[in-house]
Design a protein around this motif. Structure first.
Motif, PDB file in Angstrom:
ATOM      1  N   THR A  66       0.699  -1.303   0.011  1.00 53.64           N
ATOM      2  CA  THR A  66       0.125  -0.197  -0.022  1.00 53.64           C
ATOM      3  C   THR A  66       1.044   1.049  -0.098  1.00 53.64           C
ATOM      4  O   THR A  66       0.651   2.275  -0.915  1.00 53.64           O
ATOM      5  N   LEU A  67       2.083   1.595   0.920  1.00 52.22           N
ATOM      6  CA  LEU A  67       3.048   2.200   0.743  1.00 52.22           C
ATOM      7  C   LEU A  67       3.270   2.390  -0.471  1.00 52.22           C
ATOM      8  O   LEU A  67       3.702   3.652  -1.285  1.00 52.22           O
ATOM      9  N   ALA A  68       3.612   1.413  -1.363  1.00 51.36           N
ATOM     10  CA  ALA A  68       4.295   1.719  -2.223  1.00 51.36           C
ATOM     11  C   ALA A  68       3.797   2.337  -3.556  1.00 51.36           C
ATOM     12  O   ALA A  68       4.140   2.731  -4.415  1.00 51.36           O
ATOM     13  N   ARG A  69       2.451   2.424  -3.246  1.00 50.48           N
ATOM     14  CA  ARG A  69       1.591   2.821  -4.032  1.00 50.48           C
ATOM     15  C   ARG A  69       1.206   4.064  -4.016  1.00 50.48           C
ATOM     16  O   ARG A  69       0.140   4.444  -4.875  1.00 50.48           O
ATOM     17  N   LEU A  70       0.959   4.798  -2.915  1.00 56.77           N
ATOM     18  CA  LEU A  70       1.212   6.357  -2.486  1.00 56.77           C
ATOM     19  C   LEU A  70       1.779   6.959  -3.861  1.00 56.77           C
ATOM     20  O   LEU A  70       2.479   7.253  -4.014  1.00 56.77           O
ATOM     21  N   PRO A  71       0.648   7.487  -4.235  1.00 51.74           N
ATOM     22  CA  PRO A  71       0.997   9.236  -4.734  1.00 51.74           C
ATOM     23  C   PRO A  71       2.249  10.126  -4.198  1.00 51.74           C
ATOM     24  O   PRO A  71       1.433  10.724  -3.061  1.00 51.74           O
ATOM     25  N   VAL A  72       2.887  11.110  -5.031  1.00 47.86           N
ATOM     26  CA  VAL A  72       3.324  11.930  -4.031  1.00 47.86           C
ATOM     27  C   VAL A  72       2.051  13.176  -3.867  1.00 47.86           C
ATOM     28  O   VAL A  72       1.084  13.314  -4.836  1.00 47.86           O
ATOM     29  N   ARG A  73       1.485  13.707  -3.010  1.00 54.24           N
ATOM     30  CA  ARG A  73       0.813  14.462  -2.836  1.00 54.24           C
ATOM     31  C   ARG A  73       0.578  16.276  -3.244  1.00 54.24           C
ATOM     32  O   ARG A  73       2.360  16.547  -3.787  1.00 54.24           O
ATOM     33  N   ASP A  74      -0.205  16.453  -3.983  1.00 52.82           N
ATOM     34  CA  ASP A  74       0.433  17.937  -4.598  1.00 52.82           C
ATOM     35  C   ASP A  74       0.601  18.754  -3.624  1.00 52.82           C
ATOM     36  O   ASP A  74      -0.118  18.816  -2.477  1.00 52.82           O
ATOM     37  N   GLY A  75       0.800  19.892  -4.026  1.00 52.55           N
ATOM     38  CA  GLY A  75       1.864  21.142  -3.247  1.00 52.55           C
ATOM     39  C   GLY A  75       2.989  20.635  -3.257  1.00 52.55           C
ATOM     40  O   GLY A  75       3.743  21.034  -1.765  1.00 52.55           O
ATOM     41  N   PHE A  76       3.473  19.222  -2.951  1.00 51.08           N
ATOM     42  CA  PHE A  76       4.310  18.818  -2.498  1.00 51.08           C
ATOM     43  C   PHE A  76       5.646  19.703  -2.692  1.00 51.08           C
ATOM     44  O   PHE A  76       6.377  19.789  -1.929  1.00 51.08           O
ATOM     45  N   GLY A  77       5.813  20.383  -3.585  1.00 56.12           N
ATOM     46  CA  GLY A  77       6.995  21.543  -4.418  1.00 56.12           C
ATOM     47  C   GLY A  77       8.783  21.205  -4.726  1.00 56.12           C
ATOM     48  O   GLY A  77       9.515  21.728  -4.889  1.00 56.12           O
ATOM     49  N   TYR A  78       8.462  19.475  -4.817  1.00 56.40           N
ATOM     50  CA  TYR A  78       9.622  19.360  -5.111  1.00 56.40           C
ATOM     51  C   TYR A  78       9.602  18.301  -6.088  1.00 56.40           C
ATOM     52  O   TYR A  78       8.829  17.937  -6.794  1.00 56.40           O
ATOM     53  N   VAL A  79      10.244  18.435  -7.756  1.00 63.41           N
ATOM     54  CA  VAL A  79      10.494  17.341  -8.192  1.00 63.41           C
ATOM     55  C   VAL A  79      11.544  16.254  -8.433  1.00 63.41           C
ATOM     56  O   VAL A  79      12.914  16.744  -8.201  1.00 63.41           O
ATOM     57  N   GLU A  80      11.718  14.953  -8.699  1.00 69.57           N
ATOM     58  CA  GLU A  80      12.537  14.308  -7.746  1.00 69.57           C
ATOM     59  C   GLU A  80      12.941  13.261  -8.664  1.00 69.57           C
ATOM     60  O   GLU A  80      12.430  11.711  -8.364  1.00 69.57           O
TER      61      GLU A  80
END
Length: 457
Positions: A66-80
Motif C-alpha cells: 500500500t505504501l509503495a502505491r501511494l502518490p506524491v501529494r499535490d503541492g509537495f513542491g519538489y521535482v525528484e
C-alpha cells in the motif's frame, strides 16, 4: 506516534532478527514515504492501534505494498526523478568551468586519497554520536575543538555512550595504518569495477562486483537491502526498489570519490559515472548525493575554494530537489553566519528530523566543514566530524574534497604519518598483500584510469 518513534530507535535490533526484518522495514518505509511527499496518516493510525510486532507477514507486506502505491501529494513542491534523463532535464543551467591544469593532478589526487583516509579515520571512533555527545566528551577530557585524532579515555565520561568497535585502531596513539571501513572498501571496489568494465560500466556491473567481492555481513542499510534483492533474483534495475526504506540514506554518497578522481575537472562525466553506481541501491536524493559528491570532487581539481566545487557539484542534480535546497541553504548560512556552530543550529532546525545516516543532513555537515574549515585541513575534517551523526563518512568526504582542492602538501604530517601508507580492506583483488593495500598504490591505479580510458569521457 510514540510507538513509531520507539520502533525507529529499535530498528537495528529488529532488522537483525529474521522475524523483525519486515516489520522494521515497514516502520522506516512509513517515514521514507512521508519524506518523499506521500500522505501516510491512515497507515500511521493503523499502526498506532495495533502492535507492529504482532503483525503477520501477510499484513506487513500488504501495508508495504500500500505504501509503495501511494502518490506524491499535490503541492509537495519538489521535482525528484530517479532516471538519468529525468535528472539531467531537472538540472539548473550551469556556468562554464576553467581549464583543467593537468600538472597539478597527481598532487591533488594524492591529497584526495590521503585526505579521505585521514578524515574517515578521525570520524570512526565516534560514528553515530551526536554533536552534543562529541562536545560533551571533548569538554570532559579538557580538549577544545576536534583538530587531531580522537583520544580514548576510559571509562567513557559520556553517560550511556560506548566507543565504536573500531576505536582500538582508529584513535590517537593506536593507529597503525588506515583501519578497514566500508567507505574505503567501496572506493577500492569502484577501482575494480572501472578497471574491469571501463567507462561503460553500468549498474548491473556494480551489482555483479558486489556479489563477487563484498561479504553480505559487511554491507548495511540500503546496500544490504539491494544485495539481498540481487540474491533473491531481482535485476540490478529493481534492486533499489523492493523493501528498501533506506534508499535515500547516505550509502551511495560514500561511494562517489573514485568516480570523481578518474575524470578530474569534468563534473558532468563524474555525475554520470556516479549515477550508474548509485542506482543499484538508491533513488531520488540518495542518487543525487552520490552524483553531487562525485561532481564536487571532480570540480575540486579545478578550483582552490570549496564553494566553487560545491556549486559545480550542485549543477549536476535537480534544482528542485530537497538535497539541492538543503545545500543551497547551507551555503547561504555559511556566508551570513560568523561561526559554524550557528550554521549547524540552522541545519538542525531545518533538517534534524532526518535519520542520522540520511544523505541530506550529512551532506550539509560536509559543506559546513569545507566552508568554515577552509583553508585548514584540520579545521575542515574536524568541523565535519564534530557535527556528529555519520562522522566517518562526513570526515572522509570533506577530507577528499579538501585534498583535491589543495594537494598532498596541504595535509599536515600528523594526519598522514599514522596511516603509514597502508589501508586495510575486505575487498579481495589483484593487488597488495593480504588485507592491506598501499595508499600510494591506489593513487597510481586511479591515475592510470584517469590518463587512460577515462581521459576521453
Amino acid at each position: 506516534m510514540k510507538q513509531l518513534e520507539k520502533l525507529r530507535v529499535m530498528n537495528v535490533q529488529l532488522a537483525e532478527s529474521e522475524l523483525g526484518l519486515a516489520r522494521a522495514t515497514l516502520v522506516h518505509e512509513i517515514v521514507q514515504r512521508e519524506e518523499e511527499g506521500c500522505e501516510v496518516m491512515e497507515i500511521r493510525e493503523v499502526l498506532e492501534k495495533k502492535d507492529v510486532t504482532s503483525l503477520t507477514d501477510v499484513e506487513t507486506q500488504n501495508l508495504l505494498d500500500t505504501l509503495a502505491r501511494l502518490p506524491v501529494r499535490d503541492g509537495f513542491g519538489y521535482v525528484e526523478p530517479s532516471d538519468l534523463r529525468g535528472i539531467r532535464k531537472a538540472r539548473a543551467e550551469s556556468t562554464g568551468l576553467p581549464e583543467f591544469e593537468t600538472s597539478s593532478y597527481e598532487s591533488r589526487l594524492t591529497g584526495a586519497w590521503f585526505g579521505r583516509c585521514a578524515g574517515c579515520c578521525l570520524g570512526k571512533p565516534v560514528e553515530g554520536w551526536s554533536h552534543g555527545q562529541i562536545r560533551e566528551y571533548l569538554d570532559a577530557i579538557d580538549v577544545g575543538d576536534l583538530r587531531a585524532y580522537v583520544p580514548v579515555v576510559e571509562p567513557n565520561p559520556v553517560e550511556g555512550k560506548s566507543w565504536h568497535h573500531s576505536a582500538g585502531e582508529s584513535t590517537r596513539g593506536n593507529i597503525d595504518g588506515m583501519p578497514r571501513d566500508d567507505d574505503i572498501d567501496y572506493m577500492i571496489l569502484a577501482l575494480e569495477v572501472l578497471e574491469q568494465y571501463g567507462p561503460d560500466a553500468r549498474t548491473a556491473d556494480y551489482g555483479s562486483m558486489w556479489l563477487d567481492r563484498l561479504p553480505y555481513a559487511r554491507v548495511y542499510t540500503a546496500e544490504r537491502a539491494a544485495y539481498r534483492n540481487l540474491i533473491f533474483g531481482y535485476s540490478a534495475a529493481e534492486a533499489a526498489l523492493h523493501n528498501n526504506p533506506y534508499r535515500e540514506w547516505i550509502g551511495a554518497q560514500i561511494r562517489a570519490d573514485v568516480l570523481g578522481y578518474v575524470v578530474p575537472g569534468r563534473p558532468e562525466a563524474a555525475a554520470r559515472l556516479a549515477y550508474e553506481d548509485a542506482a543499484l541501491s538508491h533513488v531520488k536524493n540518495g542518487i543525487y548525493g552520490e552524483m553531487w559528491a562525485a561532481a564536487t570532487i571532480s570540480a575540486a581539481f579545478l578550483f582552490d575554494h570549496p564553494a566553487d566545487a560545491i556549486r559545480a557539484g550542485l549543477s549536476q542534480i535537480p534544482s528542485r530537489s530537497r538535497l539541492y535546497e538543503a545545500i543551497e541553504n547551507t551555503l547561504s548560512w555559511t556566508t551570513s553566519l560568523p561561526t559554524w556552530q550557528e550554521a549547524y543550529a540552522k541545519i538542525q532546525a531545518a533538517y534534524g528530523h532526518y535519520h542520522f545516516v540520511h544523505t541530506i543532513n550529512n551532506a550539509c555537515f560536509v559543506v559546513l566543514g569545507l566552508m568554515y574549515g577552509h583553508p585548514s585541513f584540520s579545521d575542515t575534517i574536524g568541523i565535519a566530524v564534530e557535527c556528529g551523526e555519520d562522522t566517518d563518512c562526513n570526515g572522509a568526504t570533506a577530507g577528499s574534497v579538501f585534498g583535491a582542492l589543495h594537494g598532498e602538501h596541504s595535509i599536515p604530517a600528523e594526519w598522514t604519518l599514522p596511516l603509514g601508507d597502508r589501508v586495510r580492506t575486505i575487498v579481495p583483488g589483484r593487488y597488495g598483500h593480504g588485507e592491506y593495500l598501499s595508499i600510494t598504490g591506489l593513487v597510481q591505479r586511479t591515475s592510470l584510469l584517469a590518463h587512460g580510458a577515462f581521459s576521453a569521457l
